[in-house]
Scaffold this active site. Structure first.
Site, mmCIF file in Angstrom:
data_model
loop_
_atom_site.group_PDB
_atom_site.id
_atom_site.type_symbol
_atom_site.label_atom_id
_atom_site.label_comp_id
_atom_site.label_asym_id
_atom_site.label_seq_id
_atom_site.Cartn_x
_atom_site.Cartn_y
_atom_site.Cartn_z
ATOM 1 N N GLU A 25 86.087 32.223 40.303
ATOM 2 C CA GLU A 25 84.794 31.677 40.521
ATOM 3 C C GLU A 25 84.211 31.061 39.178
ATOM 4 O O GLU A 25 82.931 30.983 39.166
ATOM 5 C CB GLU A 25 83.714 32.596 40.957
ATOM 6 C CG GLU A 25 83.993 32.819 42.785
ATOM 7 C CD GLU A 25 82.850 34.081 43.013
ATOM 8 O OE1 GLU A 25 81.995 33.619 43.805
ATOM 9 O OE2 GLU A 25 83.621 35.244 43.130
ATOM 10 N N SER A 150 82.889 33.682 46.860
ATOM 11 C CA SER A 150 82.699 32.063 47.435
ATOM 12 C C SER A 150 83.380 31.688 48.354
ATOM 13 O O SER A 150 84.033 30.543 48.242
ATOM 14 C CB SER A 150 82.980 31.370 46.238
ATOM 15 O OG SER A 150 81.863 31.661 45.010
ATOM 16 N N TYR A 216 79.092 24.812 47.477
ATOM 17 C CA TYR A 216 78.673 24.243 46.227
ATOM 18 C C TYR A 216 78.590 22.711 46.183
ATOM 19 O O TYR A 216 78.130 22.216 45.410
ATOM 20 C CB TYR A 216 79.709 24.776 45.145
ATOM 21 C CG TYR A 216 79.851 26.445 45.283
ATOM 22 C CD1 TYR A 216 78.533 26.928 44.930
ATOM 23 C CD2 TYR A 216 80.824 26.772 45.661
ATOM 24 C CE1 TYR A 216 78.506 28.104 44.827
ATOM 25 C CE2 TYR A 216 80.868 28.238 45.552
ATOM 26 C CZ TYR A 216 79.670 29.053 45.081
ATOM 27 O OH TYR A 216 79.674 30.157 45.034
ATOM 28 N N ARG A 255 72.058 40.297 46.508
ATOM 29 C CA ARG A 255 72.036 39.495 47.841
ATOM 30 C C ARG A 255 73.057 39.924 48.967
ATOM 31 O O ARG A 255 74.017 39.926 48.746
ATOM 32 C CB ARG A 255 72.273 37.987 47.540
ATOM 33 C CG ARG A 255 71.647 37.069 48.425
ATOM 34 C CD ARG A 255 72.073 35.481 48.324
ATOM 35 N NE ARG A 255 73.591 35.614 48.914
ATOM 36 C CZ ARG A 255 74.578 34.859 48.400
ATOM 37 N NH1 ARG A 255 74.353 34.376 46.964
ATOM 38 N NH2 ARG A 255 75.693 35.026 48.888
ATOM 39 N N ASP A 257 74.793 39.150 52.530
ATOM 40 C CA ASP A 257 75.214 38.071 53.435
ATOM 41 C C ASP A 257 75.238 38.962 54.966
ATOM 42 O O ASP A 257 76.015 39.936 55.003
ATOM 43 C CB ASP A 257 76.457 37.661 53.186
ATOM 44 C CG ASP A 257 76.454 36.757 51.695
ATOM 45 O OD1 ASP A 257 75.228 36.454 51.287
ATOM 46 O OD2 ASP A 257 77.545 36.523 51.191
ATOM 47 N N GLU A 270 78.471 41.624 53.518
ATOM 48 C CA GLU A 270 78.913 41.757 52.192
ATOM 49 C C GLU A 270 77.611 41.980 51.382
ATOM 50 O O GLU A 270 76.652 41.287 51.743
ATOM 51 C CB GLU A 270 79.879 41.130 51.572
ATOM 52 C CG GLU A 270 79.465 39.520 51.507
ATOM 53 C CD GLU A 270 79.807 38.903 50.163
ATOM 54 O OE1 GLU A 270 80.371 39.459 49.298
ATOM 55 O OE2 GLU A 270 79.563 37.516 50.041
ATOM 56 N N ASN A 272 76.258 41.187 47.293
ATOM 57 C CA ASN A 272 76.683 40.367 46.175
ATOM 58 C C ASN A 272 75.804 40.896 45.082
ATOM 59 O O ASN A 272 74.428 40.488 44.978
ATOM 60 C CB ASN A 272 76.194 38.788 46.167
ATOM 61 C CG ASN A 272 77.194 38.367 47.287
ATOM 62 O OD1 ASN A 272 78.314 38.141 47.227
ATOM 63 N ND2 ASN A 272 76.645 38.195 48.528
ATOM 64 N N GLY A 276 74.460 33.678 42.709
ATOM 65 C CA GLY A 276 74.408 32.277 42.108
ATOM 66 C C GLY A 276 73.091 32.147 41.586
ATOM 67 O O GLY A 276 72.105 32.390 42.303
HETATM 68 N N1 LIG Z 1 83.294 38.600 60.293
HETATM 69 C C1 LIG Z 1 82.641 37.566 60.266
HETATM 70 N N2 LIG Z 1 82.391 36.748 61.152
HETATM 71 C C2 LIG Z 1 82.012 35.409 61.200
HETATM 72 N N3 LIG Z 1 82.211 34.928 59.832
HETATM 73 C C3 LIG Z 1 82.490 35.374 58.693
HETATM 74 C C4 LIG Z 1 82.987 36.810 58.895
HETATM 75 N N4 LIG Z 1 83.139 37.264 57.536
HETATM 76 C C5 LIG Z 1 82.987 36.348 56.956
HETATM 77 N N5 LIG Z 1 82.560 35.055 57.292
HETATM 78 C C6 LIG Z 1 82.284 33.579 56.932
HETATM 79 O O1 LIG Z 1 82.910 33.530 55.653
HETATM 80 C C7 LIG Z 1 82.092 33.664 54.594
HETATM 81 C C8 LIG Z 1 82.449 34.419 53.352
HETATM 82 O O2 LIG Z 1 82.807 35.762 53.710
HETATM 83 P P1 LIG Z 1 82.090 36.960 53.058
HETATM 84 O O3 LIG Z 1 82.331 37.976 53.504
HETATM 85 O O4 LIG Z 1 80.529 36.432 52.559
HETATM 86 O O5 LIG Z 1 82.744 36.750 51.547
HETATM 87 P P2 LIG Z 1 82.465 36.006 50.117
HETATM 88 O O6 LIG Z 1 81.165 35.419 50.120
HETATM 89 O O7 LIG Z 1 82.357 37.067 49.202
HETATM 90 O O8 LIG Z 1 83.390 35.058 49.915
HETATM 91 C C9 LIG Z 1 80.547 34.035 55.119
HETATM 92 O O9 LIG Z 1 79.628 33.381 54.391
HETATM 93 C C10 LIG Z 1 80.870 33.479 56.717
HETATM 94 O O10 LIG Z 1 80.649 32.113 56.815
HETATM 95 MG MG LIG Z 2 79.263 36.122 50.981
#
Ligand SMILES: Nc1ncnc2c1ncn2[C@@H]1O[C@H](COP(=O)(O)OP(=O)(O)O)[C@@H](O)[C@H]1O
Ligand SMILES: [Mg+2]
Length: 306
Positions: A25, A150, A216, A255, A257, A270, A272, A276
């Site tokens: 990243e 990301s 991004y 933050r 998610d 998750e 953060n 950003g």
């Molecule tokens: N269990 C899930 N169901 C639906 N979409 C998901 C799920 N896990 C992740 N995503 C999608 O993938 C993106 C990235 O996953 P995330 O767990 O936030 O990891 P990171 O942002 O650290 O890469 C999320 O913003 C979402 O759009």
């Molecule tokens: Mg995320």
């Protein structure tokens, strides 16, 4: 502290903005770092930018900084490593400490913690390299590295035959991956500033999936503040986010998610610990919605190092 009190305390201090770093990243961190650096320069503070590499300790000593403003994302920046080094060096730094950083970077540990305190999180299994693949009873699933950000290495998998490619991709970034139930719903995220949830952002990615590009690229996704979800889900999401800040022992900012499904359930994905910080990032957008301009948000984060 008020903004002017923070500024007064910064008067005789040199701030080093730590950006770049060694993770995938890096480019995003450079963008955030430059934005933070610019705003501090505009305030006429004593500040320097430090691009983080393996010689970071020497760089820090050379620059003689009093405070480190960390704007690093991913492993070796957001996972407690830099935080630990700064603690050993005796240099105060912004934001979350070693534990919060390490626990949040590891999505498996995070999900165990969410579950433990009653925060909804999609069911999941983990898989290490060379381990037998667990049985997947229902598709779609999300496959992602345990420690990344990301959306790097993340795939939506619809059947057995897609799984192998997805796992290979995720293993490029980590020794361990997560196989998680896919939640169909509205994507939201909520920043927590000093323990208090900011307004929720609804995220509408242009291509349907909130991947690296839609995160991004200009116009890659729409941020809707406040997110258009039911009052009940909104409250629940803010509540969960504040709970995450508390159990992960975060400092200054984090933050969280999430996805809100059609039954109004709020699923936490998750946390953060270094969100950003470009002028168009999610948390600065949320801050503006409650009257913190970018400059004041940066100063509120610096307060955590004073
Ligand atoms: N269990 C899930 N169901 C639906 N979409 C998901 C799920 N896990 C992740 N995503 C999608 O993938 C993106 C990235 O996953 P995330 O767990 O936030 O990891 P990171 O942002 O650290 O890469 C999320 O913003 C979402 O759009
Ligand atoms: Mg995320």
């Amino acid at each position: 502290m008020t903004i002017s009190e923070i500024l007064e305390k910064l008067n005789n201090k040199k701030i080093g903005v730590l950006y770049g770093g060694l993770s995938s990243e890096r480019t995003i961190s450079i963008k955030s770092g430059k934005a933070v650096l610019n705003v501090l320069k505009k305030l006429k503070l004593n500040v320097c930018g430090i691009d983080v590499n393996r010689n970071i300790a020497e760089e820090i000593k050379k620059e003689k900084i009093d405070i480190a403003y960390i704007v690093l994302h991913g492993p070796m920046g957001e996972d407690g490593a830099i935080q630990g080094m700064l603690e050993v060096m005796g240099i105060p730094y912004t934001g979350c400490g070693i534990f919060s950083s390490a626990a949040s970077m590891d999505k498996d540990i995070s999900k165990h913690l969410f579950k433990y305190v009653g925060i909804l999180t999609p069911e999941w299994k983990t898989l290490k390299k060379f381990e037998a693949v667990p049985e997947i009873k229902k598709y779609p699933v999300i496959v992602k590295p345990v420690s990344q950000g990301s959306t790097i290495g993340v795939t939506i998998v619809k059947n057995d035959s897609q799984f192998v490619e997805a796992a290979k991709k995720a293993f490029k970034y980590d020794k361990e991956i997560i196989i998680e139930k896919f939640i169909d719903g509205k994507e939201i995220t909520v920043g927590v500033l000093n323990g208090k949830a900011l307004p929720l952002v609804g995220i509408v990615p242009k291509g349907g999936f909130y991947d690296f590009k839609s995160k991004y690229q200009k116009g890659g996704s729409k941020h809707i503040i406040p997110a258009r979800i039911s009052k009940k889900a909104y409250k629940m999401a803010q509540n969960s986010a504040e709970k995450v800040y508390k159990i992960f022992k975060c400092k200054a900012i984090c933050r969280v998610d999430m996805i809100v499904d059609k039954n109004d359930k709020v699923w936490v994905l998750e946390n953060n610990t270094i969100p950003g910080m470009t002028e168009t990032s999610l948390v600065p957008d949320e801050g503006r919605a409650v009257g913190y301009n970018f400059e004041n948000l940066v100063l509120k984060i610096i307060e955590s190092a004073l």
